[in-house]
Design an enzyme around this catalytic site. Structure first.
Site, PDB file in Angstrom:
ATOM      1  CD  GLN A   1      -9.298  -6.336   8.887  1.00  0.00           C
ATOM      2  OE1 GLN A   1     -10.000  -6.277   7.883  1.00  0.00           O
ATOM      3  NE2 GLN A   1      -9.797  -6.421  10.096  1.00  0.00           N
TER       4      GLN A   1
ATOM      5  CG  HIS B   1      -5.309  -4.849   4.646  1.00  0.00           C
ATOM      6  ND1 HIS B   1      -6.544  -4.522   5.138  1.00  0.00           N
ATOM      7  CD2 HIS B   1      -5.425  -6.121   4.159  1.00  0.00           C
ATOM      8  CE1 HIS B   1      -7.382  -5.542   4.956  1.00  0.00           C
ATOM      9  NE2 HIS B   1      -6.724  -6.524   4.383  1.00  0.00           N
TER      10      HIS B   1
ATOM     11  CB  CYS C   1      14.285  -1.527  -8.835  1.00  0.00           C
ATOM     12  SG  CYS C   1      14.378  -0.314  -7.496  1.00  0.00           S
TER      13      CYS C   1
ATOM     14  N   GLY D   1     -12.895  -3.935  16.622  1.00  0.00           N
ATOM     15  CA  GLY D   1     -13.088  -2.835  15.669  1.00  0.00           C
ATOM     16  C   GLY D   1     -12.947  -3.168  14.204  1.00  0.00           C
ATOM     17  CB  THR D   2     -12.537  -5.682  11.910  1.00  0.00           C
ATOM     18  OG1 THR D   2     -12.699  -5.888  10.493  1.00  0.00           O
ATOM     19  CG2 THR D   2     -12.738  -6.990  12.641  1.00  0.00           C
TER      20      THR D   2
HETATM   21  P1  OAD Z   1     -14.384  -0.695   8.701  1.00  0.00           P
HETATM   22  O1  OAD Z   1     -14.409   0.776   8.532  1.00  0.00           O
HETATM   23  O2  OAD Z   1     -15.015  -1.530   7.638  1.00  0.00           O
HETATM   24  O3  OAD Z   1     -15.095  -1.089  10.059  1.00  0.00           O
HETATM   25  C1  OAD Z   1     -14.788  -0.462  11.259  1.00  0.00           C
HETATM   26  C2  OAD Z   1     -15.524  -1.197  12.362  1.00  0.00           C
HETATM   27  O4  OAD Z   1     -15.159  -0.606  13.597  1.00  0.00           O
HETATM   28  C3  OAD Z   1     -17.056  -1.146  12.276  1.00  0.00           C
HETATM   29  O5  OAD Z   1     -17.600  -2.438  12.477  1.00  0.00           O
HETATM   30  C4  OAD Z   1     -17.451  -0.201  13.419  1.00  0.00           C
HETATM   31  O6  OAD Z   1     -18.696  -0.563  14.029  1.00  0.00           O
HETATM   32  C5  OAD Z   1     -16.314  -0.421  14.387  1.00  0.00           C
HETATM   33  N1  OAD Z   1     -16.021   0.726  15.264  1.00  0.00           N
HETATM   34  C6  OAD Z   1     -16.209   2.048  15.032  1.00  0.00           C
HETATM   35  N2  OAD Z   1     -15.770   2.799  16.063  1.00  0.00           N
HETATM   36  C7  OAD Z   1     -15.280   1.927  16.975  1.00  0.00           C
HETATM   37  C8  OAD Z   1     -14.665   2.074  18.255  1.00  0.00           C
HETATM   38  N3  OAD Z   1     -14.474   3.277  18.799  1.00  0.00           N
HETATM   39  N4  OAD Z   1     -14.273   0.955  18.905  1.00  0.00           N
HETATM   40  C9  OAD Z   1     -14.467  -0.271  18.359  1.00  0.00           C
HETATM   41  N5  OAD Z   1     -15.029  -0.470  17.152  1.00  0.00           N
HETATM   42  C10 OAD Z   1     -15.438   0.607  16.474  1.00  0.00           C
HETATM   43  O7  OAD Z   1     -12.853  -1.102   8.956  1.00  0.00           O
HETATM   44  P2  OAD Z   1     -12.138  -2.514   8.761  1.00  0.00           P
HETATM   45  O8  OAD Z   1     -13.026  -3.635   9.164  1.00  0.00           O
HETATM   46  O9  OAD Z   1     -10.833  -2.405   9.396  1.00  0.00           O
HETATM   47  O10 OAD Z   1      -8.645  -2.341   3.504  1.00  0.00           O
HETATM   48  O11 OAD Z   1     -11.970  -2.542   7.194  1.00  0.00           O
HETATM   49  C11 OAD Z   1     -11.288  -3.581   6.591  1.00  0.00           C
HETATM   50  C12 OAD Z   1     -10.540  -3.092   5.408  1.00  0.00           C
HETATM   51  O12 OAD Z   1     -11.453  -2.415   4.516  1.00  0.00           O
HETATM   52  C13 OAD Z   1      -9.475  -2.052   5.682  1.00  0.00           C
HETATM   53  O13 OAD Z   1      -8.267  -2.603   6.147  1.00  0.00           O
HETATM   54  C14 OAD Z   1      -9.309  -1.413   4.356  1.00  0.00           C
HETATM   55  C15 OAD Z   1     -10.777  -1.249   3.966  1.00  0.00           C
HETATM   56  O14 OAD Z   1     -11.053  -1.173   2.624  1.00  0.00           O
HETATM   57  C16 OAD Z   1      -7.721  -1.953   2.621  1.00  0.00           C
HETATM   58  O15 OAD Z   1      -7.427  -0.790   2.490  1.00  0.00           O
HETATM   59  C17 OAD Z   1      -7.111  -3.072   1.856  1.00  0.00           C
END
Ligand code: OAD
Length: 244
Positions: A100, A118, A129, A187-188
């Protein structure tokens, strides 16, 4: 933190591995995440910066925000977790990386085939264009930048809230999720669709799901293994196991 033995066995036995990543994998490289206490969405309002409506209303403001994020990301390096994923791609005859993230760090780490759900912050496309291109300059010379072919406004080639994902990329991601033996989710927060459904698709198709995240998420409830760890520590531990 100790990696579960059954997870290591499943990883070794897997014929096809799929890795799904989110902002957490880049956190230890210095890229801010979106949610959580220091997340971007705590300081900025997505509806003012990351929607087609916001861009129409104020393209300069949106571009200034992207220009700032590009400047922040440009000097950053991939970490051991990004590099481990690039190594896993070499190990498995069948492998897919679905991310993502728009930061380009998987590519910098050496991953070759990346499904960027994304988009990518280093790509631009024309609002008028078919022009699409890469632009690595930071800061940009002109904000908002103009199309070199028709002079209309360029936009970041990323997916904003309220926009559909590229159908081809999404179909490919779904196909890989349906046909893997193991999905490794790193990490999501698992709250943004349709990416958040991919682990469930994999699970329903018979795959095992492993989650790496210091916090619990909606994916935790369907995961076979929830590894409560930061991505880099996980990668260091896993590397030890992959040596033999
Ligand atoms: P988030 O910011 O929502 O979540 C990040 C996740 O990573 C959380 O669950 C944290 O607990 C975890 N985390 C933090 N530090 C970490 C580490 N060092 N190692 C492993 N995990 C860790 O990010 P996404 O889930 O990627 O979309 O967010 C999804 C989408 O929401 C993004 O792609 C973006 C955003 O709005 C768009 O821009 C379309």
């Amino acid at each position: 933190m100790k990696l579960p033995k059954e997870f290591i066995e499943a990883l070794r036995a897997a014929r096809k591995l799929v890795v799904l990543t989110g902002a957490g994998i880049s956190a230890e490289s210095g890229v801010p995440t979106f949610r959580g206490k220091d997340g971007l969405w705590k300081r900025y309002r997505p509806e003012e910066l990351a929607t087609p409506f916001a861009f129409k209303k104020n393209p300069k403001l949106v571009w200034e925000w992207y220009d700032w994020r590009r400047s922040l990301i440009a000097p950053l390096e991939p970490n051991e977790a990004h590099r481990l994923i690039a190594e896993l791609e070499e190990r498995y005859p069948e492998f897919a990386l679905i991310t993502q993230n728009i930061d380009g760090l998987h590519k910098k780490a050496g991953s070759k085939k990346i499904l960027e759900l994304h988009g990518n912050i280093w790509r631009v496309r024309c609002t008028n264009c078919p022009y699409k291109g890469e632009d690595y300059r930071v800061p940009l010379e002109e904000v908002p930048p103009k199309c070199p072919e028709c002079g209309a406004l360029l936009r970041p080639d990323v997916v904003w809230f309220g926009e559909p994902l590229d159908a081809e990329i999404l179909n490919e991601a779904v196909h890989h999720s349906e046909t893997c033996d193991l999905m490794l989710v790193i990490g999501t927060s698992g709250v943004v669709q349709p990416a958040a459904s991919l682990p469930l698709i994999a699970k329903n198709a018979g795959a095992k799901v492993a989650e790496v995240n210091p916090e619990s998420t909606p994916i935790t409830s369907i995961a076979d293994w929830s590894i409560r760890s930061k991505a880099v520590e996980f990668a260091q531990k896993l590397k030890e196991h992959l040596k033999d």
